[in-house]
Design an enzyme around this catalytic site. Sequence first.
Site, PDB file in Angstrom:
ATOM      1  CG  ASN A   9      -1.884   1.125   1.261  1.00 48.38           C
ATOM      2  OD1 ASN A   9      -1.780   2.059   0.471  1.00 48.38           O
ATOM      3  ND2 ASN A   9      -2.830   1.061   2.174  1.00 48.38           N
ATOM      4  NE  ARG A  86      -6.226   1.892  -0.552  1.00 47.86           N
ATOM      5  CZ  ARG A  86      -6.275   3.053   0.080  1.00 47.86           C
ATOM      6  NH1 ARG A  86      -5.246   3.453   0.795  1.00 47.86           N
ATOM      7  NH2 ARG A  86      -7.352   3.780   0.016  1.00 47.86           N
ATOM      8  CG  HIS A 175     -13.022   4.061   2.103  1.00 46.34           C
ATOM      9  ND1 HIS A 175     -13.689   5.120   2.686  1.00 46.34           N
ATOM     10  CD2 HIS A 175     -11.719   4.260   2.352  1.00 46.34           C
ATOM     11  CE1 HIS A 175     -12.823   5.930   3.268  1.00 46.34           C
ATOM     12  NE2 HIS A 175     -11.607   5.427   3.065  1.00 46.34           N
ATOM     13  NE  ARG A 236      -9.754  13.011   2.586  1.00 45.26           N
ATOM     14  CZ  ARG A 236      -9.748  11.717   2.291  1.00 45.26           C
ATOM     15  NH1 ARG A 236     -10.588  11.243   1.397  1.00 45.26           N
ATOM     16  NH2 ARG A 236      -8.915  10.895   2.880  1.00 45.26           N
ATOM     17  CD  GLU A 380      -9.181  -0.730   3.637  1.00 44.80           C
ATOM     18  OE1 GLU A 380      -8.716  -0.391   4.745  1.00 44.80           O
ATOM     19  OE2 GLU A 380      -9.428   0.086   2.743  1.00 44.80           O
TER      20      GLU A 380
END
Length: 395
Positions: A9, A86, A175, A236, A380
């Site tokens: 990742n 990823r 996601h 965010r 994940e």
Amino acid sequence: MDETILVVNCGSSSIKLALFNTSHQKTASALAERLNNPDARARIDGDDTPVSLPSNSSHQQALQALVSAFEERGLMNGKPVSIGHRVVHGGEAFREAALIDAHAIAAMEDCAPLAPLHNPVNLIGIEATRTLFPDSPQIAVFDTAFHQTLPPRAYRYALPEQFYRDWAVRRYGFHGTSHYFMVEEAARRLNRTPATTSIISAHLGNGCSITAIEDGISKDTSMGLTPLEGLVMGTRSGDVDPGLFDYLASRGVSASETHRVLNQESGLLGLSGQTNDMRSLCELADHGHEPSTLAIDVFCYRLAKYVGAMMASLNKLDALVFTGGIGENSARVRAQTIQHLKLLGFTLDAELNTHHGQVSEGHISDADSRFPVLVIPTNEELVIAREASRLANVN
Ligand code: ADP
């Protein structure tokens, strides 16, 4: 020793690595951070001795150093049988994970303008692992792929058709790997199959998104063209009025500066003026810091509104699921969110909400709740490792 699947990742200044055996058990993990900075550093999880990196270490150098460290500690047996990456944005080109070849790389490069902060660094990670392990198959697992099943009414913005046709402006969602894991794991816990399970999955980490999944298929999600839309996040803003750009321009703030602030200085950080970290915010709120209380209020209220919105896309609901660092750990956020959803029939068991997992397989709703509410830790890396073995025909 069993053969190894490597999961990569790669972020703009970091690399997270995980090793899995071919039975998909995680055997080791490592992190390199502050790459391309003078104080670049790396470590293997559970090992106190840092892995030494050159100053301003590149992704390639960090990867090499971590792989050598894995080998020295006997954690890796030869080259990986498969490497899973990823990748943030797969655009409309990727509906599922893909074996990385020249064609896939070209398609990922095409998606780069949609995710300029992410896809180019994902490609750097792919190139670095290919240099190190030229013969190992490499697989890309996309954050967007799971949401390629969204119907047009969910993915189209109410903009001129040309925006979609010529510039690929639509909602993609992110996601996806985590939301996919949620429906699999919720199905297991509810004694169902994923293909017959419908959930609303709230992934609440530094980035936050919520997805409506019907019979295993993503039907709507809160993130859009970029991971900025939707819920309030760590830094965010989530949804704002797009009129903001022109208004702030009239005040001398450029569009790129507004965009930067919406991504990096808004959300929990912007509202609290203190931190993007939910744990710290809860402590500040407990000590009477009003902006932190407000930040948590806005976060939970927006989330509850989105749970209601997601119900519009489902014909049935088997569970509402919380995951991610906040979703898994903050009883306060879960309780405050569910408080707003009484009219829809959601109610929590206060005791289970605090001590979930130990006795209830993550169930935190009470007997009166119209729908089960679950807390499920996301994984994940496991999904990426599984996809890496599936596409490389391991076993
Ligand atoms: P990322 O998106 O970077 O993977 P995580 O999923 O690790 O992020 O989530 C990070 C968030 O989880 C932070 O806001 C952190 O404060 C929050 N978190 C972790 N543990 C707790 C806790 N015990 N209580 C409240 N929030 C927590």
